[in-house]
Design a protein around this motif. Structure first.
Motif, mmCIF file in Angstrom:
data_model
loop_
_atom_site.group_PDB
_atom_site.id
_atom_site.type_symbol
_atom_site.label_atom_id
_atom_site.label_comp_id
_atom_site.label_asym_id
_atom_site.label_seq_id
_atom_site.Cartn_x
_atom_site.Cartn_y
_atom_site.Cartn_z
ATOM 1 N N LEU A 100 42.566 -16.488 -18.314
ATOM 2 C CA LEU A 100 42.002 -15.354 -19.067
ATOM 3 C C LEU A 100 40.549 -15.034 -18.681
ATOM 4 C CD1 LEU A 100 43.503 -16.121 -22.623
ATOM 5 C CD2 LEU A 100 44.295 -14.440 -20.954
ATOM 6 N N GLN A 101 40.156 -15.401 -17.470
ATOM 7 C CA GLN A 101 38.805 -15.111 -17.005
ATOM 8 C C GLN A 101 38.717 -13.711 -16.401
ATOM 9 O OE1 GLN A 101 36.169 -17.310 -17.610
ATOM 10 N NE2 GLN A 101 37.836 -18.237 -18.816
ATOM 11 N N LYS A 102 37.572 -13.062 -16.615
ATOM 12 C CA LYS A 102 37.408 -11.694 -16.129
ATOM 13 C C LYS A 102 37.400 -11.597 -14.605
ATOM 14 C CE LYS A 102 34.997 -9.992 -20.224
ATOM 15 N NZ LYS A 102 33.727 -9.488 -20.797
ATOM 16 N N ASP A 103 37.040 -12.715 -13.922
ATOM 17 C CA ASP A 103 37.029 -12.684 -12.461
ATOM 18 C C ASP A 103 38.341 -13.184 -11.855
ATOM 19 O OD1 ASP A 103 36.780 -15.358 -13.095
ATOM 20 O OD2 ASP A 103 35.229 -15.775 -11.589
ATOM 21 N N CYS A 104 39.342 -13.455 -12.701
ATOM 22 C CA CYS A 104 40.640 -13.928 -12.202
ATOM 23 C C CYS A 104 41.388 -12.752 -11.579
ATOM 24 C CB CYS A 104 41.468 -14.532 -13.332
ATOM 25 S SG CYS A 104 43.161 -14.942 -12.841
ATOM 26 N N PRO A 105 41.841 -12.880 -10.311
ATOM 27 C CA PRO A 105 42.550 -11.764 -9.678
ATOM 28 C C PRO A 105 43.857 -11.403 -10.375
ATOM 29 C CG PRO A 105 42.619 -13.742 -8.285
ATOM 30 C CD PRO A 105 41.661 -14.018 -9.397
ATOM 31 N N ASP A 106 44.405 -12.319 -11.161
ATOM 32 C CA ASP A 106 45.649 -12.045 -11.888
ATOM 33 C C ASP A 106 45.375 -11.587 -13.317
ATOM 34 O OD1 ASP A 106 47.363 -12.842 -9.722
ATOM 35 O OD2 ASP A 106 46.882 -14.915 -10.191
ATOM 36 N N CYS A 107 44.696 -12.408 -14.104
ATOM 37 C CA CYS A 107 44.460 -12.086 -15.522
ATOM 38 C C CYS A 107 43.678 -10.784 -15.688
ATOM 39 C CB CYS A 107 43.737 -13.234 -16.217
ATOM 40 S SG CYS A 107 44.706 -14.760 -16.325
ATOM 41 N N CYS A 115 49.091 -16.041 -13.204
ATOM 42 C CA CYS A 115 47.778 -16.670 -13.034
ATOM 43 C C CYS A 115 47.888 -17.950 -12.213
ATOM 44 C CB CYS A 115 47.164 -16.984 -14.401
ATOM 45 S SG CYS A 115 45.541 -17.789 -14.298
ATOM 46 N N HIS A 116 47.097 -18.018 -11.141
ATOM 47 C CA HIS A 116 47.126 -19.187 -10.246
ATOM 48 C C HIS A 116 46.110 -20.252 -10.646
ATOM 49 C CE1 HIS A 116 49.588 -16.540 -7.835
ATOM 50 N NE2 HIS A 116 49.768 -17.467 -6.934
ATOM 51 N N ARG A 117 45.223 -19.905 -11.584
ATOM 52 C CA ARG A 117 44.182 -20.864 -11.978
ATOM 53 C C ARG A 117 44.635 -21.794 -13.094
ATOM 54 N NH1 ARG A 117 38.613 -17.245 -12.282
ATOM 55 N NH2 ARG A 117 38.544 -16.625 -10.069
ATOM 56 N N GLU A 118 45.321 -21.233 -14.073
ATOM 57 C CA GLU A 118 45.825 -22.044 -15.183
ATOM 58 C C GLU A 118 47.049 -21.360 -15.762
ATOM 59 O OE1 GLU A 118 43.333 -23.928 -18.469
ATOM 60 O OE2 GLU A 118 44.402 -22.408 -19.636
#
Length: 356
Positions: A100-107, A115-118
């Motif tokens: 759910l981060q604003k810089d996440c290319p997916d979220c 989401c590939h981060r979490e």
């Protein structure tokens, strides 16, 4: 609400899928003000539950409470959650959290389900830090990040809405993403729990023609009653691939077998047609694809995983507006072990829903 007792059907090892889940208390993830606690009224039984109970996709962190088609009442709402009110009827699908981060290319693009981060599943995931594990809906209560908790529209029955939260959106998402609608001919491979939703939502989205595709002819009458315009039985209809060649714009495949006749399915696509795989076999194996099949037809082959919260919300509103009615069979929560055994035996027509 801090003293709420969370109880559910615990799978303690690979044999739990054999009707050997045990009822008991469990400790939910550590509470944060981003979370919502839900008193569960209904939970659909999904094929994913069987895979996880038996560690089919990867080792399961036992004990595990499965179930990710959850409907119930919000009984505790974190201060950081604004769209859910205490007492509201809400639902949770297959995902409990992403970064759910604003810089996440997916979220950042509303693709939380990729989401590939979490990516925390509604059950069977271990949260980072010391937050604990995620536990699903074969239970009295569920605790999930509020971003992934959705309000259920008034026009939808709770038992009907439950299996839409995973089974429904898993096919709705690729249909919507690939422009299913007027002017399109759509094939749904595998008309079971997922596939029957594929037929329902392809029709609700306005496809000109919907074709149900399954191995045996015994589901033909059911599939036509669901709204399909045609049925193909790949074990019984002689030369089915040749006879129906180049008739479909889009195929959504719910089958999870590495022995499925994939070349035959691809032959059904029109030039520049699209094939989307949503069925997830143990081990991830699919049949080989001949490169010349792709080159000659200009065919696109892709995949899709569940759906984002926004897509689930859109699907629920469409289902309420179009009066989409899944074929479900209600089972009592106390009979979950027998329901799982019946699911393993393929008896569901076409989705079991547990009721508390």
């Amino acid at each position: 609400m801090a003293d709420t007792k969370f109880e559910g059907w615990l799978g303690k090892d690979e044999k739990s899928v054999e009707g050997k889940m045990e009822w008991g208390q469990f400790k939910p993830k550590r509470w944060t003000e981003d979370d919502v606690d839900i008193e569960i009224s209904h939970c659909g039984i999904c094929g994913s539950d069987l895979h996880v109970l038996k560690s089919g996709w990867s080792p399961t962190p036992y004990p595990c409470v499965v179930g990710h088609e959850i409907i119930g009442k919000a009984v505790r709402v974190g201060k950081n959650v604004s769209h859910i009110k205490e007492g509201s009827r809400v639902g949770v699908g297959a995902q409990a959290r992403s970064c759910l981060q604003k810089d996440c290319p997916d979220c950042s693009q509303g693709l939380e389900n990729h989401c590939h981060r979490e990516s925390i599943n509604t059950y069977g995931s271990v949260y980072p830090g010391n937050e604990g594990k995620s536990y699903g809906g074969y239970a009295t209560h569920n605790r999930t990040n509020g971003h992934f908790v959705l309000n259920i529209p008034e026009g939808l029955d709770s038992a009907d809405a439950a299996p839409m939260l995973c089974g429904g959106v898993t096919v709705f998402s690729p249909l919507k993403q690939n422009d299913c609608g007027p002017g399109k001919t759509v094939g749904i491979v595998g008309v079971g729990g997922l596939g029957h939703f594929g037929v329902l939502f392809a029709k609700a989205l306005g496809a000109d023609k919907v074709v149900g595709i399954s191995r045996k002819a015994d589901k033909k009458d059911d599939v036509l009653k669901l709204g399909a315009d045609q049925y193909i039985a790949t074990d019984g209809d002689k030369d089915w691939a040749k006879y129906n060649a180049q008739t479909l714009d889009l195929i959504v495949c719910t089958v999870s077998s590495h022995q499925m006749p994939l070349d035959g399915y691809l032959a059904l696509l029109k030039t520049k047609g699209t094939f989307i795989q949503v069925g997830a076999p143990d081990g991830g194996k699919l049949p080989e694809i001949n490169a010349f099949t792709l080159l000659a037809g200009g065919i696109k082959v892709g995949g899709s995983a569940i759906g984002s919260p926004a897509e689930i919300d859109e699907m629920l509103k469409l289902a309420a507006d179009q009066k989409v009615k899944p074929w479900i069979q209600k089972r009592k929560m106390k009979d979950a072990n027998q329901a799982v055994l019946d699911m393993v035996d393929g008896k569901a027509r076409y989705r079991y829903v547990l009721e508390n």
